[in-house]
Design an enzyme around this catalytic site. Structure first.
Site, mmCIF file in Angstrom:
data_model
loop_
_atom_site.group_PDB
_atom_site.id
_atom_site.type_symbol
_atom_site.label_atom_id
_atom_site.label_comp_id
_atom_site.label_asym_id
_atom_site.label_seq_id
_atom_site.Cartn_x
_atom_site.Cartn_y
_atom_site.Cartn_z
ATOM 1 N N GLU A 157 0.886 -1.162 0.000
ATOM 2 C CA GLU A 157 0.000 0.000 0.000
ATOM 3 C C GLU A 157 0.921 1.208 0.000
ATOM 4 O OE1 GLU A 157 -1.092 3.127 0.755
ATOM 5 O OE2 GLU A 157 -1.790 2.664 2.785
ATOM 6 N N GLU A 166 5.273 11.332 -0.909
ATOM 7 C CA GLU A 166 6.099 10.424 -0.104
ATOM 8 C C GLU A 166 6.893 9.450 -0.966
ATOM 9 O OE1 GLU A 166 3.545 8.626 2.799
ATOM 10 O OE2 GLU A 166 3.807 10.289 4.192
#
Length: 366
Positions: A157, A166
């Site tokens: 994920e 990120e």
């Protein structure tokens, strides 16, 4: 909308007047100032991994039913993808995906987690009786070595706000290139980024005009910087003024790392007469290797997720009539100083009955 996260951008008019946010000549890659650059260099990687050592962020993700139940359904309803397979869980966190895979009959699961949460994941695995099936490895995927030469399945994920914030995708691609057997699968294997436009007068006034009078003081110099910070928030579907357009679909099983940086054109058609205050980005995720295609959306008309949507406020208020179009392009790239940040360049034009404008804005997700 209800406020949540932030990030950073700048803007310039097409009439060659460039606003100098973050040294705007190179605003797609430069930081705010030298001190911020030094802080980024020192802390960005450590801060990223440390943030995932805290239980709160894992609680939020686990309680995201859309996210967690989607993965559970994919695994439990398509056990043929997992049964008797060697699985690599990239960024395992609490180990929930590894546990799903173990319960679905995986031969073995290697759960890699860089943060201190790896120690907790080991306890969770032991408490649930899967220590013989799940091996938790603590470290960066780029630095650890697996006890096996290849794996059959990679599950992760990896998605961040705005899909790419990120930048955990690069880690998944590294693992794929190094360990995935020929013919192996990546779960999920497709991710698509979309854009639409919204009316949001109330919140934009609260976010931007607020700086005109702060407890009796003029702080209006902050207004432009405030508008350059994308907002991660839940958008009401009734705020949507235009249709949505696909910016890019990424095939995680085939793409190269550099493919996550791109420029995509868009054309948004107004579905009613209204004012536009912001563009909104969201993403869909697909698991196409299942018996039937499965996945989920983070769009404003779908059930809310912890990813919410990413709101890019415009400097101007656009008055648009039904059927008129906003044309433009969006460029997305990793920030050179901190690859976990995302730089966004948004160019758009509206030539309508009440509004004729062309602008370019620069944003930074940080």
């Amino acid at each position: 909308m209800t406020s949540t996260e932030n990030n950073n951008n700048g803007s310039d008019e097409t009439q060659t007047t460039k606003l100098h946010f973050e040294d705007a000549d190179e605003s797609m890659h430069d930081g705010d100032d030298n001190n911020a650059d030094v802080a980024d260099d020192i802390t960005s990687a450590d801060y990223y991994f440390d943030s995932y050592s805290h239980f709160g962020i894992h609680e939020e993700m686990l309680k995201d039913v859309v996210r967690t139940k989607s993965y559970q359904d994919v695994i439990y309803k398509n056990k043929f993808l997992i049964k008797d397979k060697i699985v690599l869980d990239v960024g395992a966190g609490t180990g929930i995906l590894s546990l799903f895979c173990a319960k679905a009959g995986a031969a073995h699961v290697y759960a890699v987690e860089c943060s201190q949460m790896a120690d907790t994941a080991k306890e969770i695995v032991k408490s649930n009786g899967f220590s013989d099936v799940i091996t938790v490895l603590k470290g960066k995927i780029e630095e650890i070595e697996l006890p096996v030469p290849k794996v059959d399945v990679i599950i992760s994920e990896w998605m961040g706000y705005f899909l790419l914030y990120e930048n955990m995708l690069d880690t998944v691609l590294y693992a794929r290139n190094k360990w995935l057997v020929d013919g192996g699968i990546v779960l999920p294997d497709k991710a698509s980024l979309y854009v639409t436009a919204i009316e949001d007068a109330h919140y934009k006034d609260d976010k931007v005009e607020f700086w005109d009078d702060v407890y009796g003081f003029d702080m209006s110099c902050i207004k432009r910087r405030a508008i350059t910070e994308p907002l991660v928030d839940t958008v009401d579907g009734n705020q949507i003024v235009t249709d949505s357009k696909l910016l890019k679909t990424m095939d995680i099983s085939k793409m190269a790392a550099g493919d996550a940086s791109f420029t995509a054109p868009f054309k948004l058609v107004a579905q009613r007469n209204d004012h536009i205050h912001a563009l909104v980005a969201y993403f869909d995720v697909s698991f196409t290797m299942c018996h039937k295609k499965m996945g989920f959306s983070t769009g404003p008309k779908s059930r809310a997720t912890h990813w919410k949507q990413t709101v890019l406020y415009l400097e101007d208020v656009l008055t648009i009539c039904e059927g008129e179009t906003i044309t433009g392009s969006m460029t997305i790239a990793q920030n050179k100083k901190n690859p976990r940040d995302v730089d966004i360049k948004l160019s758009y034009s509206l030539n309508g009955q009440h509004c004729n404008i062309s602008r370019t804005h620069f944003y930074k997700m940080r």
